[in-house]
Write a protein that holds these residues in place. Sequence first.
Motif, mmCIF file in Angstrom:
data_model
loop_
_atom_site.group_PDB
_atom_site.id
_atom_site.type_symbol
_atom_site.label_atom_id
_atom_site.label_comp_id
_atom_site.label_asym_id
_atom_site.label_seq_id
_atom_site.Cartn_x
_atom_site.Cartn_y
_atom_site.Cartn_z
ATOM 1 N N ALA A 101 0.574 -1.211 0.162
ATOM 2 C CA ALA A 101 0.049 0.208 -0.408
ATOM 3 C C ALA A 101 0.934 0.969 0.042
ATOM 4 C CB ALA A 101 -1.040 0.149 1.223
ATOM 5 N N ASP A 102 0.278 2.352 -1.120
ATOM 6 C CA ASP A 102 0.988 3.695 -1.386
ATOM 7 C C ASP A 102 0.392 4.145 0.892
ATOM 8 O OD1 ASP A 102 2.919 3.126 -2.552
ATOM 9 O OD2 ASP A 102 2.172 3.409 -4.090
ATOM 10 N N ALA A 103 1.030 4.975 1.315
ATOM 11 C CA ALA A 103 0.551 5.620 2.227
ATOM 12 C C ALA A 103 -1.049 6.450 1.346
ATOM 13 C CB ALA A 103 1.028 6.004 2.901
ATOM 14 N N ALA A 104 -2.227 6.927 1.855
ATOM 15 C CA ALA A 104 -3.302 7.563 1.337
ATOM 16 C C ALA A 104 -2.828 8.857 1.834
ATOM 17 C CB ALA A 104 -4.549 6.730 0.984
ATOM 18 N N GLY A 105 -2.628 8.926 3.573
ATOM 19 C CA GLY A 105 -2.939 9.917 4.152
ATOM 20 C C GLY A 105 -1.805 10.371 5.358
ATOM 21 N N PRO A 106 -2.186 10.954 5.270
ATOM 22 C CA PRO A 106 0.061 11.877 6.875
ATOM 23 C C PRO A 106 -0.174 10.895 7.530
ATOM 24 C CG PRO A 106 -2.147 13.490 7.128
ATOM 25 C CD PRO A 106 -2.948 12.604 5.935
ATOM 26 N N TYR A 107 -1.127 10.364 8.136
ATOM 27 C CA TYR A 107 -0.225 9.468 9.342
ATOM 28 C C TYR A 107 -0.277 8.214 9.383
ATOM 29 C CZ TYR A 107 -1.191 13.918 11.007
ATOM 30 O OH TYR A 107 -1.354 15.143 10.934
ATOM 31 N N ASP A 108 -0.642 7.544 7.558
ATOM 32 C CA ASP A 108 -0.293 5.895 7.644
ATOM 33 C C ASP A 108 0.939 5.370 8.584
ATOM 34 O OD1 ASP A 108 -3.274 6.539 6.994
ATOM 35 O OD2 ASP A 108 -2.840 5.985 4.763
ATOM 36 N N THR A 109 0.387 4.822 8.592
ATOM 37 C CA THR A 109 1.673 3.902 10.043
ATOM 38 C C THR A 109 1.309 2.426 10.106
ATOM 39 O OG1 THR A 109 1.582 5.783 11.315
ATOM 40 C CG2 THR A 109 2.954 3.213 11.899
ATOM 41 N N LEU A 110 2.719 1.742 9.603
ATOM 42 C CA LEU A 110 2.371 0.864 9.793
ATOM 43 C C LEU A 110 3.270 -0.299 11.401
ATOM 44 C CD1 LEU A 110 1.729 -2.646 8.969
ATOM 45 C CD2 LEU A 110 4.574 -2.667 7.864
ATOM 46 N N VAL A 111 2.794 -0.643 12.393
ATOM 47 C CA VAL A 111 3.151 -0.324 13.037
ATOM 48 C C VAL A 111 4.209 -2.246 13.548
ATOM 49 C CG1 VAL A 111 3.427 -0.723 16.028
ATOM 50 C CG2 VAL A 111 2.185 1.072 14.725
ATOM 51 N N PRO A 112 4.857 -2.761 13.799
ATOM 52 C CA PRO A 112 5.973 -3.429 14.549
ATOM 53 C C PRO A 112 5.548 -3.914 15.163
ATOM 54 C CG PRO A 112 7.679 -2.915 13.357
ATOM 55 C CD PRO A 112 6.305 -1.807 13.513
ATOM 56 N N LEU A 113 4.988 -5.263 16.038
ATOM 57 C CA LEU A 113 5.034 -6.032 17.308
ATOM 58 C C LEU A 113 4.989 -7.023 17.094
ATOM 59 C CD1 LEU A 113 0.817 -4.867 17.838
ATOM 60 C CD2 LEU A 113 2.663 -3.867 18.317
ATOM 61 N N GLY A 114 5.768 -7.915 16.476
ATOM 62 C CA GLY A 114 7.310 -8.975 16.447
ATOM 63 C C GLY A 114 6.558 -10.166 16.741
ATOM 64 N N ASP A 115 7.099 -11.665 16.581
ATOM 65 C CA ASP A 115 6.272 -12.690 16.261
ATOM 66 C C ASP A 115 5.313 -12.885 15.203
ATOM 67 O OD1 ASP A 115 7.725 -13.306 18.485
ATOM 68 O OD2 ASP A 115 6.195 -12.536 19.741
ATOM 69 N N GLY A 116 5.689 -11.663 14.199
ATOM 70 C CA GLY A 116 4.882 -11.776 13.335
ATOM 71 C C GLY A 116 3.539 -11.025 12.848
ATOM 72 N N GLU A 117 4.056 -10.143 13.472
ATOM 73 C CA GLU A 117 2.078 -9.511 14.265
ATOM 74 C C GLU A 117 3.046 -8.301 13.984
ATOM 75 O OE1 GLU A 117 -0.659 -8.516 17.050
ATOM 76 O OE2 GLU A 117 0.043 -10.447 17.181
ATOM 77 N N TRP A 118 2.125 -7.435 12.578
ATOM 78 C CA TRP A 118 1.663 -6.011 12.869
ATOM 79 C C TRP A 118 0.253 -5.254 13.142
ATOM 80 C CZ3 TRP A 118 3.662 -9.607 9.605
ATOM 81 C CH2 TRP A 118 5.075 -9.529 9.715
ATOM 82 N N ARG A 119 0.065 -3.559 12.983
ATOM 83 C CA ARG A 119 -0.833 -2.999 12.900
ATOM 84 C C ARG A 119 -0.843 -1.761 11.614
ATOM 85 N NH1 ARG A 119 -2.325 -5.811 16.603
ATOM 86 N NH2 ARG A 119 -3.593 -5.717 18.418
#
Length: 555
Positions: A101-119
């Motif tokens: 995904a290309d960021a569509a907004g000013p704050y789009d964020t992928l947060v790595p949480l470890g163990d194969g999990e992201w928000r």
Amino acid sequence: MIADLRHVPFSAAGSYIAFSRLSGSGETSETVRMRTVRSGACTPDLLEVLPLTDGGPAAGEASFTPDELAIQAGSGAVRIAFEDPSRVRVHGDGVGILLRADAAGPYDTLVPLGDGEWRYLRYEARTTLRIRVRAGSARSLSTWDGVRSGLLLLAGDPGTVFHIEEEAESSGPLQAVPADGVVPHFAEFLDLMPDCGPEFQDARELAAYVLWSTLVEPSGFLNRPSILMSKNWMTNLWSWDNCFNAMSLERMPWLAAHQYFSVFDHQTADGRLPDYINDAFRSYSFVKPPIHGWALQRMRERGLVDESWLAASYEPLSRWTRWWLTERTATEAALPHYYHGNDSGWDNSTVFESGVPVESPDLAALLVVQMDALADAAATLGRPQEADEWRERAERMLGMLLERLWRGDRFVVRRAGSAREVASSSLLTRVPVILGNRLPGDVFRALAEDIGSHDFLTASGLATESVRSSAYDSDGYWRGPVWAPSTMLIVDGLTAGGDSALAGRIADAFCRNVARSGMAENFDALSGHGLRDRAYSWTASVFLTLASRYRGGRA
């Protein structure tokens, strides 16, 4: 079921997630995109889903059944299925998976949480995705520019299974209404659809899928299970489409009732209904035409409406009717009027070309039908005095309609508050045929002859503007194309007035064209080609109703 992902999205009943080959507000995408229908879908795109092969990402060939979407690349495929309305399983079967995904907004964020999990915080879509690896392995190749994730890239090896779960931010002040039933899986839902005959089996299945997959679960302002117009672009519930969808759910009365009452949940104290609602917003800038009494009466005749439904609807329907009689009627000697084309549902009809407000004959006719329905309801509910009052109001309005707007061979439109008539060749001025045998015989026959003429009736159905009109436009929205709701209202009126032969011809033309062209928002009246949004729920509902009840003059 044969459906093109560029036209019909892959989704599941209850979900606010859909997959399609659309990007932005209508452009075709080369890749499959996961989208949201929340908040009116102002920013719908969430993720691209691509097969990942030795040669890199591939768009792949996409096909789907109601249970699974497959994106084929070489000998493998990415397989997508809904585990529940908020959670999707994405499996790389013999291929890898790329989520991008290309960021569509000013704050789009992928947060790595470890163990194969992201928000994934998709800011302008008002949605957060929880992405977890359930099998295999995956890695992030995303970028960070100091404020946001400018580019999201998650790559899974062959055999990887992602679970993608929506964590919606949408909320509203209304408490969810108990559903009173469970929306069945698609195969059972299909079995509950009306019988449309052997020649329309494929179209019936597609119509059922569009209805089933367009349903969303209660959330925010949508406090009932609600059928949206579409999960492409028209991702709202407008205050008249709900009636057509309710009418097709004959064998699921509990779900039909939720469609009917969905807009009345948002009725204002003075009786006004919203123009449209979605999970995050409701608009009162316009209204929609008062077809609710007509729909209730027809559903009563078909056994959908029990006494508790009738009792629950009587007061809201009365307030809605009185709103038109007070807020949109200048004097006792005047007819109700529209402020804008959007109020009529026929947004850009030529009825409104020379200005507003207008006294349009369809509005008065629909209110006569609605007051007749209220009279019948009041009598059933043991309110004889109110029944008499509604009958008197209906008779008075019918008399004014004929006196002010009938010209011997046609109905006309008048600018409200004046004697000025508006020239229009719109089918909207023929909608008073909905009154059926409530009209004088000569008026009904003149309307039926006009409707059945080559000006309006084509091989594809009823044009919404005379094909001989200088204003006719093949893709002119309400200035030419064939629409489902106008077809339904006129077919029903012709049937009620005794011309079931013409009604059957129109229903047959519409159904055959839908079977060829799909469940489009509207259709080119001359070529029959589907136009605009191509997976529209009220088109599906009207097809099911016409094919099962009206085609061939069977109603």
